[in-house]
Design a protein around this motif. Structure first.
Motif, PDB file in Angstrom:
ATOM      1  N   LEU A  23       0.861  -1.177   0.000  1.00 37.00           N
ATOM      2  CA  LEU A  23       0.000   0.000   0.000  1.00 37.00           C
ATOM      3  C   LEU A  23       0.899   1.229   0.000  1.00 37.00           C
ATOM      4  O   LEU A  23       1.714   1.410   0.902  1.00 37.00           O
ATOM      5  CB  LEU A  23      -0.901   0.021   1.232  1.00 37.00           C
ATOM      6  CG  LEU A  23      -1.745   1.303   1.428  1.00 37.00           C
ATOM      7  CD1 LEU A  23      -2.727   1.490   0.276  1.00 37.00           C
ATOM      8  CD2 LEU A  23      -2.481   1.269   2.768  1.00 37.00           C
ATOM      9  N   GLY A  24       0.767   2.063  -1.025  1.00 42.55           N
ATOM     10  CA  GLY A  24       1.535   3.300  -1.105  1.00 42.55           C
ATOM     11  C   GLY A  24       0.635   4.492  -0.845  1.00 42.55           C
ATOM     12  O   GLY A  24      -0.473   4.567  -1.389  1.00 42.55           O
ATOM     13  N   ILE A  25       1.083   5.426  -0.009  1.00 45.38           N
ATOM     14  CA  ILE A  25       0.274   6.604   0.333  1.00 45.38           C
ATOM     15  C   ILE A  25       1.120   7.854   0.111  1.00 45.38           C
ATOM     16  O   ILE A  25       2.046   8.139   0.879  1.00 45.38           O
ATOM     17  CB  ILE A  25      -0.219   6.560   1.789  1.00 45.38           C
ATOM     18  CG1 ILE A  25      -0.904   5.230   2.096  1.00 45.38           C
ATOM     19  CG2 ILE A  25      -1.168   7.715   2.057  1.00 45.38           C
ATOM     20  CD1 ILE A  25      -1.295   5.058   3.556  1.00 45.38           C
ATOM     21  N   PHE A  26       0.807   8.599  -0.937  1.00 46.14           N
ATOM     22  CA  PHE A  26       1.449   9.880  -1.211  1.00 46.14           C
ATOM     23  C   PHE A  26       0.338  10.913  -1.335  1.00 46.14           C
ATOM     24  O   PHE A  26      -0.290  11.043  -2.375  1.00 46.14           O
ATOM     25  CB  PHE A  26       2.312   9.795  -2.468  1.00 46.14           C
ATOM     26  CG  PHE A  26       3.612   9.082  -2.232  1.00 46.14           C
ATOM     27  CD1 PHE A  26       4.778   9.789  -2.000  1.00 46.14           C
ATOM     28  CD2 PHE A  26       3.658   7.696  -2.203  1.00 46.14           C
ATOM     29  CE1 PHE A  26       5.978   9.130  -1.749  1.00 46.14           C
ATOM     30  CE2 PHE A  26       4.844   7.023  -1.954  1.00 46.14           C
ATOM     31  CZ  PHE A  26       6.009   7.743  -1.732  1.00 46.14           C
ATOM     32  N   HIS A  27       0.089  11.609  -0.238  1.00 45.02           N
ATOM     33  CA  HIS A  27      -1.083  12.470  -0.135  1.00 45.02           C
ATOM     34  C   HIS A  27      -0.782  13.939  -0.334  1.00 45.02           C
ATOM     35  O   HIS A  27      -1.689  14.756  -0.419  1.00 45.02           O
ATOM     36  CB  HIS A  27      -1.705  12.312   1.258  1.00 45.02           C
ATOM     37  CG  HIS A  27      -0.879  12.934   2.343  1.00 45.02           C
ATOM     38  ND1 HIS A  27       0.422  12.553   2.576  1.00 45.02           N
ATOM     39  CD2 HIS A  27      -1.148  13.930   3.238  1.00 45.02           C
ATOM     40  CE1 HIS A  27       0.913  13.262   3.577  1.00 45.02           C
ATOM     41  NE2 HIS A  27      -0.015  14.107   3.995  1.00 45.02           N
ATOM     42  N   GLY A  28       0.515  14.308  -0.386  1.00 41.25           N
ATOM     43  CA  GLY A  28       0.883  15.715  -0.475  1.00 41.25           C
ATOM     44  C   GLY A  28       0.301  16.378  -1.711  1.00 41.25           C
ATOM     45  O   GLY A  28       0.128  15.753  -2.748  1.00 41.25           O
ATOM     46  N   TYR A  29       0.008  17.680  -1.586  1.00 37.38           N
ATOM     47  CA  TYR A  29      -0.639  18.385  -2.695  1.00 37.38           C
ATOM     48  C   TYR A  29       0.354  18.857  -3.751  1.00 37.38           C
ATOM     49  O   TYR A  29      -0.035  19.350  -4.795  1.00 37.38           O
ATOM     50  CB  TYR A  29      -1.439  19.582  -2.176  1.00 37.38           C
ATOM     51  CG  TYR A  29      -0.677  20.549  -1.315  1.00 37.38           C
ATOM     52  CD1 TYR A  29       0.135  21.521  -1.873  1.00 37.38           C
ATOM     53  CD2 TYR A  29      -0.785  20.499   0.073  1.00 37.38           C
ATOM     54  CE1 TYR A  29       0.841  22.410  -1.083  1.00 37.38           C
ATOM     55  CE2 TYR A  29      -0.085  21.393   0.877  1.00 37.38           C
ATOM     56  CZ  TYR A  29       0.718  22.343   0.295  1.00 37.38           C
ATOM     57  OH  TYR A  29       1.413  23.219   1.093  1.00 37.38           O
ATOM     58  N   SER A  30       1.662  18.726  -3.500  1.00 35.39           N
ATOM     59  CA  SER A  30       2.665  19.209  -4.436  1.00 35.39           C
ATOM     60  C   SER A  30       2.932  18.186  -5.532  1.00 35.39           C
ATOM     61  O   SER A  30       2.997  16.974  -5.290  1.00 35.39           O
ATOM     62  CB  SER A  30       3.972  19.519  -3.699  1.00 35.39           C
ATOM     63  OG  SER A  30       5.009  19.809  -4.605  1.00 35.39           O
ATOM     64  N   SER A  31       3.113  18.671  -6.750  1.00 36.55           N
ATOM     65  CA  SER A  31       3.428  17.804  -7.882  1.00 36.55           C
ATOM     66  C   SER A  31       4.718  17.030  -7.636  1.00 36.55           C
ATOM     67  O   SER A  31       4.834  15.861  -8.019  1.00 36.55           O
ATOM     68  CB  SER A  31       3.559  18.649  -9.156  1.00 36.55           C
ATOM     69  OG  SER A  31       4.042  17.883 -10.236  1.00 36.55           O
ATOM     70  N   SER A  32       5.706  17.667  -6.990  1.00 36.61           N
ATOM     71  CA  SER A  32       6.982  16.993  -6.746  1.00 36.61           C
ATOM     72  C   SER A  32       6.815  15.784  -5.841  1.00 36.61           C
ATOM     73  O   SER A  32       7.444  14.741  -6.049  1.00 36.61           O
ATOM     74  CB  SER A  32       7.987  17.981  -6.139  1.00 36.61           C
ATOM     75  OG  SER A  32       7.503  18.527  -4.927  1.00 36.61           O
TER      76      SER A  32
END
Length: 421
Positions: A23-32
């Motif tokens: 399970l991968g969680i990348f929730h940040g709002y930045s494109s980077s």
């Protein structure tokens, strides 16, 4: 007997070659942040692991990837008007910025758990062997590792910092480790070391007294029966740091804190025809100017924008500027605009002589990789620290946004273009 042994051996081998459920969680709002997450998770899927990824809808991979299942989250209105607010960050002091970061992290974490898609995942009967999550003031996410009884792997989008060192028990020495929100490199004078120590002390106190208790409330709400957050906060198996010895200050790291900076880099591709022609014909060199994905040129203060344009208009070099509109007021003849730019491919072009940047870490890494000096105009987050390191290491100049004028910006650009160092 032999046939039974061979059967058991075959079953064992089959078990070992079955990919893990991740399970991968990348929730940040930045494109980077999303770019880094997609790079790791898509590669794991290509290698045979079964990957479920919680990502923002607009950043999900455009083409289907085998073994990769996206779960879409949408932040909507929260992201629309951030640019104009971000430009005002330099007006706020470091203590206020630390408070803003902590409060913003709690807000974004609550927003994340309010997503229907996230709640549906938690109500499903899925199982995972590993949870790979982005670290961005989101300590309540450690509940996923507890809930699925999975290995907890953290990806930190910058290098070693107060946040990573506290949870791993890694040394945190403010005499040569600048806080990520301060515009310092590791080469600090006495006053800077003193202020950095105060900032680290204040941020650590705030984190344990206010931030962790708030995240514990979110944790208990979404993972009923979970231990208090401090029991989970330190249960991190591995941290992957988006840093590299070539772009970050040297610091001690525990064996399970691994630097992987530069992993997002791709082999350069041929540019679209109009950009390829524009750069090829720039015999006197080309300056590339981008303030990243979160900062919009149209939201820049008019006086500072005009100062930058006046400097560009006096140069013999061409300028390629990432700009959201078709035109910019008083646009010089040597300036070409583009709403979207394939940055890595542009920086790889031999006629690029200077990169004017906000100082985002991915941009810094790409500039170093392609051997392009920078003029940094930091606005928020780790950008000030990144360009301070570039200046200390001798491949960049810094122009503070709050004091940017035609004169100091012009001096920085001229020096970098003409100084063979």
């Amino acid at each position: 007997m032999n046939s039974t042994f061979h059967l058991l051996l075959l079953v064992t081998l089959i078990h070992f070659i079955i990919g893990a459920k991740i399970l991968g969680i990348f929730h940040g709002y930045s494109s980077s942040h999303q770019q880094l997450g997609n790079k790791i998770l898509c590669e794991l899927a290509k290698r045979g692991h079964e990957v479920t990824a919680i990502v923002q809808g607009k950043f999900a991979p455009k083409n289907a990837v085998t073994n990769f299942k996206p779960i879409v989250i949408e932040y909507g209105a929260f992201l629309r008007d951030q640019s104009s607010t971000l430009y005002k960050t330099p007006e706020r002091g470091p203590i206020d910025q630390i408070r803003d970061l902590h409060a913003g992290g709690v807000f974004l974490t609550e927003l994340f758990f309010n997503q229907t898609s996230v709640q549906n995942l938690l109500k499903s009967n899925q199982e995972f062997d590993m949870v790979i999550l982005e670290q961005f003031v989101n300590e309540a996410f450690k509940g996923f590792c507890y809930y699925y009884k999975a290995h907890c792997v953290v990806v930190y989008t910058v290098g070693s910092s107060r946040s990573t060192n506290l949870q791993m028990g890694n040394p945190l020495n403010p005499s040569y480790m600048p806080d990520v929100l301060l515009n310092y490199s590791s080469k600090m004078n006495f006053v800077q070391r003193l202020f950095n120590s105060f900032a680290v002390f204040f941020a650590t106190l705030s984190f344990y007294w206010t931030v962790l208790p708030k995240h514990n409330e979110i944790l208990q709400k979404n993972f009923p029966g979970a231990p208090y957050i401090t029991e989970l906060y330190y249960e991190t198996s591995l941290i992957l740091l988006n840093s590299h010895v070539g772009t970050s200050s040297p610091v001690p790291l525990l064996p399970n804190m691994i630097e992987i900076g530069g992993f997002h880099l791709n082999s350069p591709k041929r540019l679209p025809k109009d950009l390829q022609t524009y750069l090829d014909e720039g015999k006197d060199g080309v300056i590339y100017f981008s303030m990243g994905s979160n900062l919009k040129g149209k939201d820049m203060e008019e006086g500072k924008r005009n100062a930058i344009l006046k400097v560009f208009s006096k140069l013999k070099q061409r300028v390629l500027w990432k700009w959201e509109n078709e035109t910019v007021p008083d646009q010089p003849n040597n300036v070409k605009l583009g709403k979207w730019m394939p940055q890595q491919d542009i920086l790889a072009h031999p006629n690029i002589k200077l990169f004017v940047t906000h100082g985002g870490l991915l941009s810094i890494i790409e500039a170093v990789y392609h051997g392009i000096p920078i003029v940094g105009i930091p606005i928020f987050g780790d950008q000030g620290m990144n360009v301070a390191i570039a200046k200390a290491d001798g491949y960049g100049k810094v122009v503070e946004f709050s004091t940017l004028t035609e004169e100091n910006f012009g001096n920085a650009v001229t020096e970098v273009l003409n100084n063979p160092k």
